[in-house]
Design an enzyme around this catalytic site. Structure first.
Site, PDB file in Angstrom:
ATOM      1  N   CYS A   1      -3.013  15.805  -4.971  1.00 50.58           N
ATOM      2  CA  CYS A   1      -2.467  15.034  -6.094  1.00 50.58           C
ATOM      3  C   CYS A   1      -1.241  15.706  -6.712  1.00 50.58           C
ATOM      4  O   CYS A   1      -0.340  15.026  -7.214  1.00 50.58           O
ATOM      5  CB  CYS A   1      -3.536  14.838  -7.166  1.00 50.58           C
ATOM      6  SG  CYS A   1      -4.994  13.923  -6.588  1.00 50.58           S
TER       7      CYS A   1
ATOM      8  N   CYS B   1      -1.114   7.233 -11.418  1.00 48.82           N
ATOM      9  CA  CYS B   1      -2.391   7.092 -10.712  1.00 48.82           C
ATOM     10  C   CYS B   1      -3.557   7.097 -11.690  1.00 48.82           C
ATOM     11  O   CYS B   1      -3.880   8.121 -12.302  1.00 48.82           O
ATOM     12  CB  CYS B   1      -2.562   8.211  -9.685  1.00 48.82           C
ATOM     13  SG  CYS B   1      -4.102   8.088  -8.742  1.00 48.82           S
TER      14      CYS B   1
ATOM     15  N   CYS C   1      -3.233  11.645   0.200  1.00 47.91           N
ATOM     16  CA  CYS C   1      -4.356  10.991  -0.493  1.00 47.91           C
ATOM     17  C   CYS C   1      -5.556  10.913   0.455  1.00 47.91           C
ATOM     18  O   CYS C   1      -6.051   9.830   0.790  1.00 47.91           O
ATOM     19  CB  CYS C   1      -3.931   9.598  -0.958  1.00 47.91           C
ATOM     20  SG  CYS C   1      -5.019   8.877  -2.197  1.00 47.91           S
TER      21      CYS C   1
ATOM     22  N   GLU D   1      -1.341   0.271  16.910  1.00 45.16           N
ATOM     23  CA  GLU D   1      -2.236  -0.096  15.810  1.00 45.16           C
ATOM     24  C   GLU D   1      -3.675  -0.271  16.294  1.00 45.16           C
ATOM     25  O   GLU D   1      -4.619   0.128  15.610  1.00 45.16           O
ATOM     26  CB  GLU D   1      -1.750  -1.390  15.152  1.00 45.16           C
ATOM     27  CG  GLU D   1      -0.511  -1.225  14.290  1.00 45.16           C
ATOM     28  CD  GLU D   1      -0.765  -0.344  13.076  1.00 45.16           C
ATOM     29  OE1 GLU D   1      -1.817  -0.509  12.431  1.00 45.16           O
ATOM     30  OE2 GLU D   1       0.082   0.513  12.784  1.00 45.16           O
TER      31      GLU D   1
ATOM     32  N   CYS E   1       1.833  14.445  -4.981  1.00 46.25           N
ATOM     33  CA  CYS E   1       1.888  13.009  -4.679  1.00 46.25           C
ATOM     34  C   CYS E   1       2.967  12.342  -5.517  1.00 46.25           C
ATOM     35  O   CYS E   1       3.067  12.586  -6.725  1.00 46.25           O
ATOM     36  CB  CYS E   1       0.533  12.365  -4.966  1.00 46.25           C
ATOM     37  SG  CYS E   1       0.518  10.570  -4.701  1.00 46.25           S
TER      38      CYS E   1
END
Length: 350
Positions: A201, A210, A194, A39, A204
C-alpha cells in the site's frame, strides 16, 4: 465519467507508464488472437508459468486459422502440464467457430466474443481492449481485488448481485481513451502491488483514495470464500507393457476430468491384479476441487493375450529412450511423469 473517476484512471495510467509490464510475449506484435490465447492461458495460472507455454503455442499455431485447422491432439499436447484442460478444448472449438461464424477473425464486440466457448465477459473485454484497441471493462481476479479494496466493496463477488455491483464500478472507472493500457495497468497493480496478502500500500498510486486502506484492514476486501474440506479419491493406473516395450494408452471421454487426453486404463483399488504386476509407490495429484491418490501398477503382457479395456479408443505407443520426447499426444501431468519414469526404467533394463 466523474472527475474522481477520471483522477482514478489518470493515476493508474501514470503508474503504468513508469512501472507497468510492457515486455511480456503477448504484448509484442499484438493481435486479438495473441491476446485471446494469453488471456485463456492466464486464467488461474501465474504469468511465469504461462510464458513458455505461450511461446511454444505461438510457434506451432501462429494464427487463428492454424489453430482451427489443427487436430485437437496437437493442441492438448502443447497444453500438457498447464492444467485446466477444458481451456485448451474450448480454445480449439472457439477457433473453429470463429472461422465458420466470423470469417476467421475474432469479433470486436463483447456480446459476439461471448458467443465463443470459453470466453466470458471479462475475457471478452480484454480481447476487445487489448487486442482490438477498443474500450471495454474487465474484471479478472486482480482487477476485482483492486476495486474491492479501493471502494471497500462488501459481499461475496461470487454472488450475482455483488458481482453486478463490481461490474458497475469497473465500467465507471474504465476510461474511453488508452483503455488497453488502463486494463493492463489494473491487472499489473493486482498482480504486483495489491496482492492477496501483504499488499504494498505504501507505494500504491491509489493509496490516497483507497477506502480499504483507510479502514485499517485492506485485506478484508474482497470477501474471502469459505474453505471446505477437499474430497479425496483413489485410483489405480494400470500401465500395460507388451513384449515390444510399447505402452497401452486410452483416450479419455471428451468431457470430465482430463477430457480428450490420453492416459492409462484405470481401476478401483479392490480390482484383482495379475501376479506379474509391479507396483510403484502411490502419489497425490491435486486438482482445484479434489485430491487424487494415484496407485501405478505395471503389467507386462504378451502381444497375443493382451487385455485391452477399449480397443476403439486406445493405441500401443512406443517409448523412445530418454531424453527423447514423449509421444505427441495430450497427456495429463501425472501420466507424463509416469511415462518419463517408464522410459528411464526400460532403458536401464537393456
Amino acid at each position: 465519467m466523474t472527475s474522481s473517476n477520471a483522477e482514478f484512471a489518470t493515476r493508474v495510467l501514470d503508474w503504468f507508464d513508469c512501472h507497468g509490464r510492457k515486455d511480456l510475449p503477448w504484448q509484442q506484435a499484438v493481435t486479438p488472437y495473441r491476446v485471446w490465447v494469453s488471456e485463456i492461458m492466464l486464467q488461474q495460472t501465474q504469468v511465469a508459468t504461462v510464458i513458455p507455454y505461450f511461446e511454444r503455442f505461438m510457434q506451432r499455431f501462429p494464427t487463428l486459422m492454424d489453430l482451427a485447422q489443427a487436430p485437437l491432439d496437437d493442441v492438448l499436447h502443447l497444453w500438457t502440464g498447464l492444467g485446466y484442460y477444458a481451456r485448451g478444448r474450448n480454445l480449439h472449438k472457439a477457433a473453429r467457430l470463429a472461422v465458420s461464424e466470423y470469417g476467421g477473425a475474432l469479433p470486436e464486440t463483447v456480446d459476439d466474443l461471448c458467443t465463443l466457448p470459453g470466453i466470458g465477459r471479462s475475457t471478452a473485454g480484454a480481447i476487445r481492449s487489448l487486442g482490438h484497441g477498443l474500450p471495454a471493462a474487465i474484471l479478472d481476479g486482480n482487477v476485482k481485488r483492486v476495486l474491492a479494496r479501493h471502494e471497500a466493496l462488501a459481499g461475496d463477488p461470487a454472488k450475482a448481485d455483488v458481482l453486478k455491483q463490481f461490474w458497475a464500478v469497473a465500467e465507471a472507472f474504465t476510461p474511453l481513451q488508452r483503455t488497453d493500457n488502463y486494463n493492463q495497468a489494473m491487472m499489473d497493480l493486482g498482480a504486483t502491488l495489491c496482492t492477496r496478502s501483504k499488499p504494498a500500500c505504501a507505494i500504491c498510486p491509489l493509496q490516497d483514495s483507497c477506502k480499504g486502506l483507510h479502514s485499517g484492514n485492506p485485506t478484508q476486501f474482497p470477501q474471502k470464500k469459505r474453505k471446505s474440506a477437499v474430497p479425496e479419491k483413489s485410483v489405480r493406473f494400470l500401465i500395460r507393457l507388451n513384449e515390444q516395450g510399447q505402452v497401452w494408452l486410452e483416450q479419455r471421454p471428451a468431457v470430465g476430468i482430463w477430457g480428450g487426453l490420453w492416459g492409462f486404463p484405470e481401476q478401483t483399488l479392490d480390482a484383482p491384479l495379475a501376479n506379474a504386476v509391479e507396483q510403484w509407490p502411490a502419489f497425490w495429484h491435486v486438482f482445484s476441487h479434489f485430491r487424487l491418490h494415484i496407485h501405478p501398477a505395471i503389467e507386462r503382457v504378451s502381444q497375443d493375450k493382451t487385455p485391452v479395456v477399449n480397443e476403439a479408443s486406445g493405441q500401443w505407443v512406443t517409448l523412445a529412450p530418454p531424453p527423447a520426447a514423449l509421444p505427441a499426444l495430450g497427456l495429463p501431468t501425472p501420466v507424463q511423469q509416469l511415462l518419463q519414469r517408464l522410459q528411464a526404467q526400460l532403458e536401464s533394463e537393456k
